[in-house]
Enzyme design. Structure first.
Site, PDB file in Angstrom:
ATOM      1  CG  LEU A  61       8.205   2.777   4.561  1.00 53.12           C
ATOM      2  CD1 LEU A  61       7.817   1.513   3.803  1.00 53.12           C
ATOM      3  CD2 LEU A  61       6.971   3.588   4.879  1.00 53.12           C
ATOM      4  CD  GLU A  63      10.138   2.051  10.111  1.00 56.02           C
ATOM      5  OE1 GLU A  63       9.884   2.994   9.356  1.00 56.02           O
ATOM      6  OE2 GLU A  63      10.026   0.858   9.777  1.00 56.02           O
ATOM      7  CE  LYS A  83       3.209   3.390   3.270  1.00 55.36           C
ATOM      8  NZ  LYS A  83       3.303   3.345   4.711  1.00 55.36           N
ATOM      9  NE  ARG A 123      -5.239 -20.111   4.675  1.00 57.95           N
ATOM     10  CZ  ARG A 123      -4.280 -20.946   5.079  1.00 57.95           C
ATOM     11  NH1 ARG A 123      -4.231 -22.183   4.619  1.00 57.95           N
ATOM     12  NH2 ARG A 123      -3.362 -20.551   5.928  1.00 57.95           N
ATOM     13  CG  HIS A 181       1.153 -20.756   3.125  1.00 61.21           C
ATOM     14  ND1 HIS A 181       0.099 -21.480   3.596  1.00 61.21           N
ATOM     15  CD2 HIS A 181       1.584 -19.990   4.160  1.00 61.21           C
ATOM     16  CE1 HIS A 181      -0.105 -21.183   4.867  1.00 61.21           C
ATOM     17  NE2 HIS A 181       0.772 -20.274   5.234  1.00 61.21           N
ATOM     18  CE1 TYR A 222       1.135  -0.181   4.414  1.00 63.49           C
ATOM     19  CE2 TYR A 222       0.006   1.923   4.370  1.00 63.49           C
ATOM     20  CZ  TYR A 222       0.857   1.031   4.997  1.00 63.49           C
ATOM     21  OH  TYR A 222       1.439   1.370   6.192  1.00 63.49           O
ATOM     22  NE  ARG A 246       6.693   4.504   0.365  1.00 61.87           N
ATOM     23  CZ  ARG A 246       6.412   5.320   1.375  1.00 61.87           C
ATOM     24  NH1 ARG A 246       7.357   5.665   2.228  1.00 61.87           N
ATOM     25  NH2 ARG A 246       5.205   5.783   1.554  1.00 61.87           N
TER      26      ARG A 246
END
Ligand code: PDD
Length: 282
Positions: free
Chosen positions: A198, A174, A142, A98, A100, A31, A50
């Site tokens: 980040l 951070e 992110k 579903r 992995h 995101y 990014r």
């Protein structure tokens, strides 16, 4: 509120994603959060770059062209009445049985939404705490999988603080959702980019602004001891801009009020925003 979902613009209340979406099942997605000032997307190119980096790191092809991102983001800003907003975009690996292992052929889910942004003037400073960094080793991505960040932020809220500053092996990384600067001996310092933080857009802008204004700054590791004896501590993020921390783990930071370097940098940031506002009215 109007959102963009997979090619359509529609009210948030009508937006639906399948329960098998890998974002929902695995947190398999990335995101961005972009501030908008006076209807203009702030540091748009940097955010899109990014996003590309995050997508590449999770082996997911960017589902939209650069131009399509710009057009959709700008449409969302306009459809939600311009002004100051924070825009959220998310790309997940889409719906699949579903497993992995992800399938080779996927149809990613793309969501863009936005909300009005009111940045309170942080004149009096905020409280922060410290905690061990319990996150994974790819904090440069992110990722929408934010459970550790959510729990770390909660730790701060429970004691009346606004952020948790994360320490890994004796060094500051951070915040749970922000980057960290300290001022030591008049020099503003922020940890260098690595897989453990980040690469914040606001962080980069701050460094750029300080270099431009010939304020001493550098990227260097910050030990926990250095954090605790810092004259100033700031938190930076797209939604909080630059927040001065005046209490850390119940101890006073510096003089117990926003410091002189913060005041200068905050002003530079406000001027920068003001310039954007003026340009948008031309
Ligand atoms: N978070 N570090 C982390 C872990 C973050 O989640 C964020 C921002 C930052 C600051 O990055 P930037 O300056 O590019 O906003 C640093 C956003 C605001 C969020 O998750 O809502």
């Amino acid at each position: 509120m109007i959102v963009y979902l997979n090619g359509e613009f529609l009210p948030l209340s009508e937006a639906r994603v399948p329960v098998l979406d890998r974002g929902f099942i695995f947190g398999d997605g990335v995101y961005e959060v972009l501030p908008v000032y006076a209807g203009r997307l702030f540091r748009l190119e940097e955010h899109l770059q990014r996003l590309n980096n995050s997508l590449k790191s999770i082996k997911l092809a960017n589902p939209l062209t650069h131009q399509a991102w710009i057009e959709n983001l700008e449409t969302i800003v306009v459809r939600n009445n311009g002004g100051d907003q924070s825009v959220y975009l998310q790309v997940t690996r889409g719906p699949a049985k579903r497993n992995h292992n992800f399938p080779e052929q996927v149809v990613p889910t793309v969501l863009i939404m936005s909300e009005p942004m009111i940045v309170a003037p942080p004149s009096s400073g905020v409280k922060a705490i410290t905690s061990a960094d319990i996150r994974w080793q790819r904090c440069d991505i992110k990722s929408i999988d934010l459970l550790a960040n959510v729990l770390l932020r909660r730790q701060a809220i429970e004691v009346g603080a606004v952020e948790t500053i994360l320490i890994r092996e004796g060094y500051v990384m951070e915040g749970a959702a922000s980057n960290v600067f300290v001022v030591d001996d008049g020099i503003a310092i922020t940890p260098p980019k690595s897989q453990f933080i980040l690469p914040g857009i606001t962080r980069d802008l701050m460094l750029e602004a300080m270099l431009g204004a010939q304020l001493p700054c550098r990227e260097a590791s910050i030990s926990e001891a250095q954090l605790r004896s810092a004259d100033e501590i700031w938190l930076t993020s797209s939604t909080r801009e630059i927040l001065p921390v005046i209490t850390l783990d119940d101890k006073t930071v510096g003089m117990g009020k926003p410091g002189p370097v913060w005041t200068e940098v905050w002003q530079i940031y406000q001027d920068y925003k003001q310039k954007l506002r003026k340009n948008s009215h031309e």
